[in-house]
Design a protein around this motif. Structure first.
Motif, short mmCIF file in Angstrom:
data_model
loop_
_atom_site.label_atom_id
_atom_site.label_comp_id
_atom_site.label_asym_id
_atom_site.label_seq_id
_atom_site.Cartn_x
_atom_site.Cartn_y
_atom_site.Cartn_z
N ALA A 25 0.83 -1.20 0.00
CA ALA A 25 0.00 0.00 0.00
C ALA A 25 0.87 1.26 0.00
CB ALA A 25 -0.93 0.00 1.21
N GLU A 26 1.95 1.25 0.77
CA GLU A 26 2.87 2.39 0.78
C GLU A 26 3.53 2.57 -0.58
OE1 GLU A 26 5.44 1.48 4.02
OE2 GLU A 26 4.09 2.34 5.51
N LYS A 27 3.90 1.47 -1.22
CA LYS A 27 4.52 1.54 -2.55
C LYS A 27 3.55 2.14 -3.56
CE LYS A 27 6.68 -2.17 -3.86
NZ LYS A 27 7.01 -3.48 -4.46
N LEU A 28 2.29 1.70 -3.51
CA LEU A 28 1.28 2.24 -4.41
C LEU A 28 1.04 3.72 -4.16
CD1 LEU A 28 -1.46 -0.52 -4.62
CD2 LEU A 28 -0.12 0.42 -6.49
N THR A 29 1.02 4.12 -2.89
CA THR A 29 0.82 5.52 -2.55
C THR A 29 1.96 6.38 -3.08
OG1 THR A 29 -0.38 4.89 -0.57
CG2 THR A 29 0.48 7.13 -0.64
N ARG A 30 3.21 5.91 -2.90
CA ARG A 30 4.36 6.66 -3.43
C ARG A 30 4.26 6.79 -4.95
NH1 ARG A 30 7.26 3.53 0.28
NH2 ARG A 30 7.87 2.09 -1.37
N ARG A 31 3.88 5.71 -5.63
CA ARG A 31 3.78 5.74 -7.09
C ARG A 31 2.68 6.72 -7.54
NH1 ARG A 31 5.62 6.42 -11.67
NH2 ARG A 31 4.59 5.34 -13.37
N GLN A 32 1.54 6.70 -6.85
CA GLN A 32 0.46 7.61 -7.19
C GLN A 32 0.86 9.07 -6.96
OE1 GLN A 32 -2.78 6.15 -4.85
NE2 GLN A 32 -3.46 4.71 -6.42
N GLN A 33 1.58 9.33 -5.88
CA GLN A 33 2.05 10.69 -5.61
C GLN A 33 3.03 11.14 -6.69
OE1 GLN A 33 3.62 10.44 -1.66
NE2 GLN A 33 1.62 10.76 -0.69
N GLU A 34 3.89 10.22 -7.12
CA GLU A 34 4.85 10.56 -8.18
C GLU A 34 4.13 10.88 -9.48
OE1 GLU A 34 8.19 8.11 -10.63
OE2 GLU A 34 8.17 7.82 -8.46
N VAL A 35 3.13 10.08 -9.83
CA VAL A 35 2.37 10.32 -11.06
C VAL A 35 1.62 11.65 -10.96
CG1 VAL A 35 0.39 9.51 -12.41
CG2 VAL A 35 2.17 7.90 -11.71
N ARG A 37 2.47 14.27 -9.16
CA ARG A 37 3.43 15.37 -9.29
C ARG A 37 3.86 15.56 -10.74
NH1 ARG A 37 7.40 13.14 -6.20
NH2 ARG A 37 6.21 12.29 -4.51
N GLN A 38 4.02 14.45 -11.47
CA GLN A 38 4.42 14.55 -12.87
C GLN A 38 3.32 15.22 -13.69
OE1 GLN A 38 5.49 10.65 -14.24
NE2 GLN A 38 7.40 10.62 -13.09
N LYS A 39 2.06 14.94 -13.40
CA LYS A 39 0.96 15.57 -14.11
C LYS A 39 0.89 17.06 -13.80
CE LYS A 39 -2.04 11.62 -14.78
NZ LYS A 39 -3.34 11.01 -14.48
N GLU A 40 1.14 17.41 -12.52
CA GLU A 40 1.09 18.82 -12.12
C GLU A 40 2.18 19.63 -12.80
OE1 GLU A 40 1.39 18.79 -7.89
OE2 GLU A 40 -0.73 18.32 -7.57
N THR A 41 3.37 19.06 -12.91
CA THR A 41 4.49 19.81 -13.47
C THR A 41 4.65 19.62 -14.97
OG1 THR A 41 6.03 18.02 -12.97
CG2 THR A 41 5.76 19.75 -11.30
N GLY A 42 3.97 18.60 -15.53
CA GLY A 42 4.07 18.36 -16.96
C GLY A 42 5.32 17.60 -17.36
N GLN A 44 7.79 14.14 -17.87
CA GLN A 44 7.55 12.81 -18.43
C GLN A 44 8.31 11.74 -17.68
OE1 GLN A 44 8.52 13.09 -22.53
NE2 GLN A 44 6.80 14.40 -23.01
N GLY A 45 8.92 12.07 -16.56
CA GLY A 45 9.66 11.11 -15.77
C GLY A 45 10.72 11.81 -14.95
N THR A 46 11.49 11.02 -14.22
CA THR A 46 12.55 11.55 -13.38
C THR A 46 13.89 11.05 -13.90
OG1 THR A 46 11.09 11.51 -11.47
CG2 THR A 46 13.44 11.63 -11.02
N LEU A 47 14.84 11.95 -14.05
CA LEU A 47 16.16 11.55 -14.50
C LEU A 47 17.02 11.17 -13.30
CD1 LEU A 47 16.96 14.26 -17.19
CD2 LEU A 47 16.31 11.90 -17.57
N ILE A 48 17.76 10.07 -13.47
CA ILE A 48 18.72 9.66 -12.46
C ILE A 48 20.06 9.44 -13.14
CG2 ILE A 48 17.07 8.63 -10.86
CD1 ILE A 48 17.81 5.91 -12.02
N LEU A 58 16.07 7.88 -17.66
CA LEU A 58 14.77 7.93 -16.98
C LEU A 58 14.71 6.87 -15.89
CD1 LEU A 58 12.16 8.47 -19.83
CD2 LEU A 58 12.79 10.05 -18.02
N LYS A 59 14.15 7.24 -14.76
CA LYS A 59 13.99 6.29 -13.65
C LYS A 59 12.96 5.27 -14.05
CE LYS A 59 12.57 6.13 -8.84
NZ LYS A 59 12.08 6.92 -7.72
N LYS A 60 13.28 3.99 -13.82
CA LYS A 60 12.36 2.91 -14.14
C LYS A 60 11.33 2.78 -13.02
CE LYS A 60 15.81 0.33 -16.67
NZ LYS A 60 16.61 -0.89 -16.75
#
Length: 62
Positions: A25-35, A37-42, A44-48, A58-60
């Protein structure tokens, strides 16, 4: 005595299942928050940075 052992085994399995459920559940919550944030800022992913080559990729998803 066998009932006590069985009860302890059932309790251990329930505890393990609960911990697994919470971690998923925590993993899903983190993923949803990341998605979100990506929608809010426009973005397409996070660079590492790859430590071996020094290139950015791009972060997998986990």
């Amino acid at each position: 005595m066998p009932q006590l052992i069985l009860l302890l085994i059932v309790a251990a399995i329930a505890w393990y299942g609960y911990r697994k459920f919470v971690s998923e559940a925590e993993k899903l919550t983190r993923r949803q928050q990341e998605v979100r944030r990506q929608k809010e800022t426009g973005t397409q992913g996070t660079l590492i940075k790859d430590p071996a080559t020094g290139e950015y990729r791009l972060k997998k998803p986990e």
